[in-house]
Scaffold this active site. Structure first.
Site, short mmCIF file in Angstrom:
data_model
loop_
_atom_site.label_atom_id
_atom_site.label_comp_id
_atom_site.label_asym_id
_atom_site.label_seq_id
_atom_site.Cartn_x
_atom_site.Cartn_y
_atom_site.Cartn_z
N SER A 13 0.75 -1.50 0.00
CA SER A 13 0.16 0.04 0.09
C SER A 13 1.14 1.26 0.50
O SER A 13 1.68 1.37 0.76
CB SER A 13 -0.85 0.25 1.42
OG SER A 13 -1.78 1.16 1.43
N HIS A 38 -1.81 -2.09 -4.22
CA HIS A 38 -2.77 -1.87 -3.14
C HIS A 38 -3.33 0.14 -3.52
O HIS A 38 -2.38 0.90 -2.97
CB HIS A 38 -2.62 -2.48 -2.50
CG HIS A 38 -3.63 -2.10 -1.20
ND1 HIS A 38 -4.99 -3.32 -0.89
CD2 HIS A 38 -4.02 -1.06 -0.37
CE1 HIS A 38 -6.00 -2.43 0.03
NE2 HIS A 38 -5.15 -1.63 0.15
N ASP A 40 -4.86 2.66 -2.32
CA ASP A 40 -6.09 3.49 -1.21
C ASP A 40 -6.64 5.01 -0.89
O ASP A 40 -5.80 5.42 -0.89
CB ASP A 40 -5.80 3.33 0.76
CG ASP A 40 -5.35 2.27 1.10
OD1 ASP A 40 -6.03 1.36 0.83
OD2 ASP A 40 -3.76 2.27 0.98
N HIS A 72 -8.81 -0.23 -3.00
CA HIS A 72 -10.01 -0.29 -2.21
C HIS A 72 -10.12 1.34 -1.91
O HIS A 72 -9.93 2.12 -1.44
CB HIS A 72 -8.31 -0.67 -1.29
CG HIS A 72 -9.05 -0.58 0.15
ND1 HIS A 72 -7.94 -1.22 1.78
CD2 HIS A 72 -10.45 -1.39 1.11
CE1 HIS A 72 -9.37 -1.09 3.06
NE2 HIS A 72 -9.82 -1.06 2.46
N MET A 143 -10.19 -6.86 7.14
CA MET A 143 -9.39 -5.23 7.27
C MET A 143 -9.14 -6.24 9.38
O MET A 143 -9.14 -6.75 9.90
CB MET A 143 -10.63 -4.43 7.89
CG MET A 143 -10.77 -3.32 6.64
SD MET A 143 -9.41 -2.73 5.35
CE MET A 143 -8.09 -2.07 6.35
N ASP A 177 -5.55 -6.41 5.44
CA ASP A 177 -4.85 -5.24 5.57
C ASP A 177 -4.78 -4.66 6.38
O ASP A 177 -5.67 -4.19 6.94
CB ASP A 177 -5.74 -4.47 4.68
CG ASP A 177 -4.88 -3.65 3.82
OD1 ASP A 177 -3.80 -2.89 4.19
OD2 ASP A 177 -6.13 -2.53 3.60
C1 DX5 Z 1 -5.65 1.29 6.42
C2 DX5 Z 1 -5.25 1.47 4.40
C3 DX5 Z 1 -4.43 0.35 4.63
C4 DX5 Z 1 -3.41 0.35 5.05
C5 DX5 Z 1 -1.92 0.06 4.69
O1 DX5 Z 1 -7.91 1.93 6.37
O2 DX5 Z 1 -6.53 0.40 3.27
O3 DX5 Z 1 -3.83 -0.16 3.12
O4 DX5 Z 1 -2.93 1.58 5.62
O5 DX5 Z 1 -1.04 0.62 6.08
P1 DX5 Z 1 -0.21 -0.31 7.02
O6 DX5 Z 1 -0.10 -1.80 6.77
O7 DX5 Z 1 0.98 0.45 7.24
O8 DX5 Z 1 -1.11 -0.57 8.06
ZN ZN Z 2 -6.35 -0.82 2.05
#
Ligand code: DX5
Ligand code: ZN
Length: 223
Positions: A13, A38, A40, A72, A143, A177
Site C-alpha cells: 500500500s 494496493h 487506498d 481499496h 481488515m 490489510d
Molecule cells: C488502512 C488501509 C491500508 C493500510 C496499510 O485504512 O486500508 O491499506 O493503511 O498500511 P499499514 O500496513 O501501514 O497499516
Molecule cells: Zn487498504
C-alpha cells in the site's frame, strides 16, 4: 487434492509513501517484487481521512500500463466510482460490505465493467456476512485495522475470520490489510491469507525487496 490453485501475492500500500512521488514510489515497489499495487481510496466520509480518487489513479495507470491495480474503496457510495475506476483501467475494485446498499448488483456492475470484485469487512463486521456473496466475489478482504490510516497496530484477533474463510473456501483469494509486517506475517499465513497488503512495513523499510521476499516465503510455506 490440488492445493496450489492459490498463489501468494504481495501488494504494498502506497498510503504511507511520499505521495508527491506516487509514480516513482510505485515503480520502486514493483521493481522490488510487488505483485500488485494496493491503492487506498478514501472519501472523508466512510473513513475520517481523504487520499485520492480516480483522476490520480488514471494518471498513475498512464505511466504504469501493466501492473495489477487494486483500488481499496473506503468510500460511502462505492456504486458511484465503478465506471470511473474501470475507465482508469483498474483491475480489481474492492469495496466495503458496510458501505453498499445492494451488494449483488454492485458486484455485477463491477464485473460488467471488466474488473475483479473484492469485498472488504471492517473489524467489527462478522465474517459470515459474506457467505451469500462469495460466488459474486473474487476476493474477500479482512481488515486487520480500522480503515482510515496507515501505520496502525495489527489486530491479531481478526485471524479467526481469515481461518474461517480459508477452511470454507479453499480456493478463494483472502487478503489481509492493516499493520501487516514481518512480526505478524506468520500468523496471517497460518490462518490462510494469500494476498498480503502491507504499507508501512514495506515502504518505510530499508529493503522493501527483502521484506516482500520474506513475506512471500512465509505465505508460500503454508499454501
Ligand atoms: C488502512 C488501509 C491500508 C493500510 C496499510 O485504512 O486500508 O491499506 O493503511 O498500511 P499499514 O500496513 O501501514 O497499516
Ligand atoms: Zn487498504
Amino acid at each position: 487434492m490440488d492445493k496450489c490453485k492459490l498463489s501468494c501475492k504481495i501488494g504494498p500500500s502506497i498510503l504511507n509513501a511520499d505521495l508527491a512521488q506516487l509514480y516513482e514510489e510505485s515503480e520502486r515497489l514493483l521493481d522490488c517484487g510487488a505483485d500488485y499495487l494496493h491503492l487506498d481510496v478514501m472519501d472523508g466520509h466512510f473513513v475520517p481521512n481523504i487520499t485520492f480518487g480516480h483522476p490520480v489513479v488514471k494518471c498513475l495507470r498512464a505511466k504504469i500500463p501493466k501492473a495489477f491495480f487494486e483500488t481499496h474503496m473506503m468510500v460511502s457510495n462505492p456504486e458511484q466510482w465503478v465506471e470511473p475506476m474501470a475507465d482508469a483501467n483498474v483491475d480489481q475494485y474492492t469495496f466495503h460490505y458496510e458501505a453498499s446498499k445492494d451488494i449483488p448488483s454492485l458486484c455485477r456492475k463491477i464485473r460488467d465493467a471488466g474488473m475483479k470484485v473484492g469485498i472488504g469487512i471492517k473489524p467489527n463486521t462478522p465474517v459470515d456476512v459474506v457467505k451469500e456473496y462469495i460466488d459474486l466475489a473474487d476476493m474477500i478482504l479482512v481488515m486487520t485495522v480500522e480503515p482510515g490510516f496507515g501505520g496502525q497496530a495489527f489486530m491479531a484477533d481478526m485471524m479467526p475470520k481469515v481461518k474461517w474463510l480459508r477452511e470454507n473456501y479453499p480456493e478463494l483469494d483472502v487478503e489481509v490489510d492493516g499493520g501487516v509486517s514481518l512480526d505478524n506475517i506468520d500468523i496471517c499465513a497460518e490462518a490462510g491469507a494469500n494476498m498480503i497488503v502491507s504499507g508501512t512495513a514495506v515502504v518505510k523499510s530499508e529493503s522493501p525487496k527483502e521484506v516482500m521476499q520474506d513475506m512471500r516465503s512465509a505465505v508460500m510455506k503454508k499454501l
